[in-house]
Each structure stands twice: as C-alpha cells, then as structure tokens.
Design a protein around this motif. Structure first.
Motif, short mmCIF file in Angstrom:
data_model
loop_
_atom_site.label_atom_id
_atom_site.label_comp_id
_atom_site.label_asym_id
_atom_site.label_seq_id
_atom_site.Cartn_x
_atom_site.Cartn_y
_atom_site.Cartn_z
N SER A 554 0.89 -1.14 -0.01
CA SER A 554 0.10 -0.10 -0.14
C SER A 554 0.72 1.17 0.13
N LEU A 555 0.57 2.26 -0.81
CA LEU A 555 1.28 3.52 -0.72
C LEU A 555 0.32 4.59 -0.96
N ARG A 556 0.56 5.47 0.12
CA ARG A 556 -0.45 6.68 0.18
C ARG A 556 0.19 7.95 0.36
N HIS A 557 -0.06 9.05 -0.43
CA HIS A 557 0.05 10.40 0.04
C HIS A 557 -0.97 11.10 0.54
N LEU A 558 -0.52 11.63 1.98
CA LEU A 558 -1.80 11.99 2.45
C LEU A 558 -2.92 11.17 2.84
N THR A 559 -4.15 11.26 2.44
CA THR A 559 -5.10 10.47 2.59
C THR A 559 -5.19 9.20 1.23
N GLU A 560 -4.64 9.93 0.13
CA GLU A 560 -4.94 9.24 -1.13
C GLU A 560 -4.00 7.98 -1.32
N ASP A 561 -4.66 7.09 -2.13
CA ASP A 561 -3.81 5.79 -2.40
C ASP A 561 -3.17 6.26 -3.84
N ILE A 562 -1.90 5.86 -3.91
CA ILE A 562 -1.29 6.38 -5.43
C ILE A 562 -0.59 5.25 -5.80
N GLU A 564 2.56 5.60 -7.48
CA GLU A 564 4.08 5.91 -7.24
C GLU A 564 4.39 7.34 -6.79
N ILE A 565 5.53 7.58 -6.26
CA ILE A 565 5.59 9.07 -5.57
C ILE A 565 7.22 9.13 -5.74
N LYS A 566 7.36 10.40 -5.99
CA LYS A 566 8.86 10.65 -6.45
C LYS A 566 9.80 11.59 -5.13
N GLN A 567 11.03 11.57 -5.58
CA GLN A 567 11.96 12.20 -4.66
C GLN A 567 11.11 13.56 -3.95
N GLY A 568 11.50 13.84 -2.60
CA GLY A 568 11.00 15.24 -2.05
C GLY A 568 9.60 15.20 -1.52
N PHE A 569 9.09 14.04 -1.76
CA PHE A 569 7.53 14.04 -1.21
C PHE A 569 7.57 12.97 -0.07
N GLU A 570 6.34 13.12 0.65
CA GLU A 570 6.14 12.24 2.13
C GLU A 570 5.29 11.30 1.55
N CYS A 571 5.22 10.13 2.13
CA CYS A 571 4.28 8.98 2.05
C CYS A 571 4.25 7.98 2.97
N GLY A 572 2.99 7.27 2.90
CA GLY A 572 2.73 6.31 4.02
C GLY A 572 2.90 4.83 3.35
#
Ligand code: GDP
Length: 602
Positions: A554-562, A564-572
C-alpha cells in the motif's frame, strides 16, 4: 627516472603489510592484488599480512620497485620501541615537567637472589612502623633513601618484564641485574641484559652472595665485561655493587647507585598532564571485587577517575598505597591498588584516564570489535588456504561456485546434488561453501577466481552487493533447492534463461511509524531519491544491514492511494511480509528485469 622516459616507481614497504595497505600504497584495487597473489600461488584475503618478498613480487608486476624499509627496521631493532607512556611524556609542556622517583625492576638468573634482595630492601628501607604493618603484596613498593623515593616492581621479575616488553609498555627506568658471586653470568643473566637493552633501560649490576666462601667477584666482573657490561672501575659505564641480600650488606650502596644513575637520566613526568600508566598486576578479591595494581607514569590519578585498561574499565571507587593505606590521589611513579574496574585487566597493559564512563565504554567496544575482526580474519585465512588447493587442482573446464546457505543442513544436500551434476563434460568446482549471508569477502573471492556466488535462504549484504555490481560478480539467490540445481544444470548446458537483474528505483527514509489495526505498522516516509512504486519490491535497511524484505502493498500520499511517488515527497508505506519498522530505516525500492544471461554461468 630512466632515460627512455619510462620510470619504475620506487616504494618503501615494511617487513609485513596487509593486502589492503599494499593496495593503498601502490594505488591498486585489493582485488587486483588478490588476483596477482593467487597467480603466484598465495591465497590471501584483504586483511591478511603478507611478507615483504611476496609484496615486492606483486608490486613489481604492477610497475613498482619495492625497497624494504631497512633503515626503519634496523633502528627499531636497535633501540627498541618507545613505549606509549614515554611518548606521552615527551609531548608534555616542558615547563610542567617535574622529577619523579625512578622505577626499578630486578632481573637475573634463577636462584641468584632476586626475591631475597627485594625483601631485604623492603624491610630495611620502608619507613619504620609501616614495615611491620605491611601484610599485603601488590606487586610494587616504594622505599626512601636519603629523603628520596625509589619505586621497586616486585612482580616475579623476568616473566612480568617479558610480558611488559612484549606489549611495548616497559615500566622501568632502571634495571638491577642480580648475579650470584659464586655462580657468575648464566643464560638468564644474558637474556635479562638483552631485554634491558631492547627496552633501552640502563643496567646496574648487583653481585650478590658475597658472603659465600666461594664468591669470586673478580671473575664475575670479567664475565660481565665479556657481555658488554664493563664495570666503571675498569673505565666502563656499568655500576657494579657487591652485596649480600641475605646478610643485608651493601644495600645502601645499591640504592645510592640507583639514584646516581637516575640523576643522569631524564626521569620526568607532568603531574597535571594526561593520566597514563601500566597495570602491574590484578586479581579478584572476594570482598573488594577487582583489585588492580597500577603504576602511574604521568598525571595524577584520583578516586572518582574513570580508567580504561585494555578491555576493562570503571570508575575508581577506592585507592590504596602499597602499605594498604587509603589514599585519594597518587602522583607519577606511585604504585597503587585500585577498586572499581569491571574486569581483571592483564598485567603489562597500559591504562589511561578518560572523561566519562561513556567514553570508556566506546573505547572498550571498539577494542572488542577489533579483536573480533582479527579473529575472523585469521579464521578465514584457513578456509581460504584449503580452498586454494581445490582451486589449484581445478585444471579441467569448470564452473566455479561459492555457496552460502542459511544452515549446515541445507549446505549438504546442495553440495551433493551439485557434485552429481558436475560429473559431465564440465566439472563443478565448489570453491567455498559456508553458512551465513554473502559478504564482501565472498565477492572478492569470486572476483579473484571467476566464480559465481549461489545463496540459499540468505541475503547479500549491502557492501557485498555494491562490490558485486562494480566487479561484475554474479550473485544468484534461491529459496528452493531444485530451482538452484535446475539453474546450474541449465548453465552447464548453456541453456540458462536470462538472469533477472534488479534495478533500484529509489530510497525513502522512515520518519514515523503508525499503528493501524488489521493492517499493522505503516511507515511514514520521505522519498530521498528516485521513486517508490506500489507493488514493487522493497528491502528495509538499518545501519547498512538488511532487516526485512517484501513487496509494497500500500502506498499513500496524505489520505490518497497512489501508484508511485517521487523524490522530495512524503508517503505512507505498508509492506507485505514486514512491519517491524524503526525510525531511520531506509526503504530501498527495486524491480526485477530480464537481463542478458550471466557471462560467468555460460
Ligand atoms: P631468585 O630465584 O633469584 O628470586 O632467588 P632467591 O631470592 O629465591 O634466592 C635463592 C637462594 O639463594 C635462597 O636460598 C636464598 O636464601 C639464597 N640467597 C639469596 N641471597 C643470598 C645471599 O646474599 N647470600 C647467601 N648466602 N644466600 C643468598
């Protein structure tokens, strides 16, 4: 420089050097050196010591002319090594230095009277009143002569001195060499002279047992002259004092001679300087715990100080002088018995005072690590030796393998089935088989011998993976034995499927951990480089070690399922198969891609 423009570079090498150091000196990779060594029939790992001749051959092949550091070697031999405590005193501010009592050790052939002499001096010269009260023996004592102090080491002379010398921690300023007047110069007399010379300590000779009817002082002096100790009355520079330890004759003359010699030397220390000295002896006392006799050589030791000696350390709880009297402070050249060390230190070891118990623990931890590494290196060298024999005998075309497995129980079936496979045209040569993760050493060995590494239920540590990448070493990991043998069989037939190579996508750092019911722990991460992708593989690194592996479920940014996420961002991030995250862990995200068949396997 030669005139054709090509120059052979000259380098100075010591009598022995490790592969790692040699690589550094001649600016080559350790692997090249190991390869060259193997070609010359020498099996060595990176931490192994090789002698000058071997190093010179390797250096020559790499375009260097090696010269033995002969001057240095000769000097060391001649002068002996300067002990650490002397070097520390040499570095002190000269204006702070004050004279300290000379430290004397008594050496000589067995039965020539060392013990009797030490007892005689102790009983006649320790201040009256104290002498009778001395019941304990701490391995050293002090006497007064003409209002000046002299420290005597009364550890069983020879053995202790040898041990101290071996550790480069010579404690004495003056050696009193006891020679029995009736027996003369004997083998241990000569040995003692050699030790004293190596330690650069001046010798005073006490010709003992002059009360005996068959005493022959003239003969002993003659023998002394023959071994380089020319008596001063013969214009030599050795003070020779006739004594009888038993009848207490000549003892004052001997003490006088000691002070005379001491006055001609630089016997100084800085009482306000760094506290350092030598462990004279140590034992466990039932009531007091570890009791260690320390000889202070520089600085002033105080109750409450934190001391480190080898791998033993502790805060000094109480301190006693050689008469057993409690004291709070001790100046240079004083022997003291201290309470508070956690373990019994070794006699002859240096001790020092450090700032805090924390610093002491760190020093001790490092020393333990170092000695462990040395042990491991020594152990490896043996397996590598054996291994080389196998390697040498491998004349046929062969597939060379290094096998690492989780337990001994899986190694055996793997080796057995591989041996079966190797009965065909191409032989299988198992260079090395061992339990444990794949390490840098395995990769180095594989690189030097063109072998492939096979891992069963193990991982390659980060350093090993990096090195394999840069050296082009193939590492294949399996968790099912038949897959492993199948691959090897295919390789032997030249039919191997393209290897799946991993491609690292990016790294993220774990900054927080959230507990989510049913799901487990989710890592709050910051993407440091590249990207993190859902359904990609991930490995969890802690202090460069792999602590877990799995797939990003599972990969999330804020409350959203995503996706992929790139350099410099936060994720769960949640990982299938792992949730024991710790803050500071690094997630390494990667995918497997089909690559060209591994060269080595074909
Ligand atoms: P160490 O092995 O060098 O320590 O020798 P010891 O001190 O144990 O002495 C060995 C023997 O020599 C003992 O029996 C002593 O009593 C004896 N001894 C030591 N010093 C003298 C001395 O000055 N005169 C005589 N006659 N005997 C001595």
């Amino acid at each position: 420089m030669s005139n054709n423009g090509q120059s052979v570079k000259q380098i100075e090498l010591p009598a022995t050097i490790t592969v790692r150091e040699l690589a550094k000196v001649i600016d080559a990779s350790p692997i090249d050196i190991i390869k060259k060594l193997m070609a010359n029939g020498v099996m060595a790992n990176i931490n192994q010591q090789i002698d000058f001749d071997t190093a010179a051959i390797v250096a020559a092949e790499l375009g260097y002319e090696a010269i033995l550091e002969a001057d240095k070697a000769a000097k060391k031999e001649e002068l002996g090594e300067i002990p650490l405590w002397r070097r520390i005193i040499m570095q002190e501010d000269p204006s702070q230095l004050v004279r300290r009592p000379p430290v004397v050790t008594i050496l000589g052939h067995v039965d020539h009277g060392k013990t009797t002499l030490l007892d005689a001096i102790r009983h006649t010269n320790v201040a009256a009143g104290e002498a009778g009260g001395i019941t304990q023996h701490i391995g050293a004592y002090q006497v007064e002569h003409n209002g000046r102090l002299i420290t005597f080491l009364d550890t069983p002379g020879h053995a202790a001195f040898t041990a101290m010398r071996a550790r480069g921690a010579q404690g004495a300023d003056v050696v009193v060499l006891v020679v029995a007047a009736d027996d003369g110069v004997m083998p241990q007399t000569k040995e003692a002279v050699a030790h004293a010379k190596a330690a650069r300590v001046p010798i005073i000779v006490a010709i003992n047992k002059i009360d005996k009817p068959n005493a022959d002082i003239a003969r002993v002096k003659q023998q002394l002259a023959e071994i380089g100790l020319v008596p001063d009355e013969w214009d030599g520079d050795t003070l020779v004092v006739p004594i009888s330890a038993k009848q207490k004759i000549g003892l004052e003359d001997l003490l006088e001679a000691i002070l005379l010699v001491a006055d001609s030397m630089d016997i100084y220390a800085n009482p306000k300087g760094k506290v350092i000295g030598t462990v004279i002896e140590a034992k466990v006392d039932r009531a007091k715990g570890v009791l260690a006799t320390l000889l202070i050589q520089n600085g002033t030791l105080e109750v409450g100080d934190v001391v480190v000696a080898g791998v033993s350390y502790g805060r000094i709880k109480a301190m006693f002088d050689f008469t057993g009297k409690k004291i709070r402070k001790a100046a240079p050249s004083t022997p003291v018995s201290v309470m508070g060390l956690n373990e019994v230190p070794q006699a002859g070891e240096m001790f020092e005072v450090v700032e805090s118990e924390r610093e002491a623990r760190n020093i001790v931890f490092e020393r333990i690590q170092e000695s462990k590494q040395a042990e491991v290196a020594a152990k490896r060298a043996i397996t590598l030796e054996q291994l080389f024999d196998q390697y040498k005998s491998g004349e046929v075309r062969e597939l060379r393998l290094i096998i690492k497995a989780d337990v001994q129980g899986s190694l055996e079936p793997i080796i057995n089935s591989l041996k079966e496979l190797g009965k065909g045209e191409i032989a299988i040569n198992i260079l090395h088989a061992e339990t444990g993760n794949i390490s840098e050493n395995d990769v180095m060995l594989a690189a030097a011998s063109d072998a492939v590494i096979i891992g069963f239920n193990v991982q390659a540590d980060v350093a090993a993976r990096n090195m394999a990448e840069s050296e082009g070493v193939s590492i294949r990991l399996y968790d099912i034995i038949y897959r492993l043998t199948e691959d090897v069989e295919k390789a032997l037939k030249g039919m191997l499927e393209p290897e799946e190579k991993e491609k690292v996508l990016g790294h993220a750092e774990v900054r927080a951990i959230f507990r989510i019911s049913k799901v487990g722990n989710v890592a709050g991460c910051y993407v440091q480089d590249g990207e993190i992708r859902r359904n990609a593989r991930v490995r969890v690194l802690r202090n460069q070690e792999i602590v877990g592996e799995g797939v990003i479920s599972s990969l999330r940014h804020l409350t959203e399922d995503i996706r992929e996420i790139k350099q410099g961002f936060e994720c769960g991030v949640a990982i299938k198969g792992f949730d024991a995250f710790q803050v500071g862990d690094i997630l390494e995200c990667y995918v497997l891609e089909k690559a060209q068949p591994s060269k080595e396997l074909l």
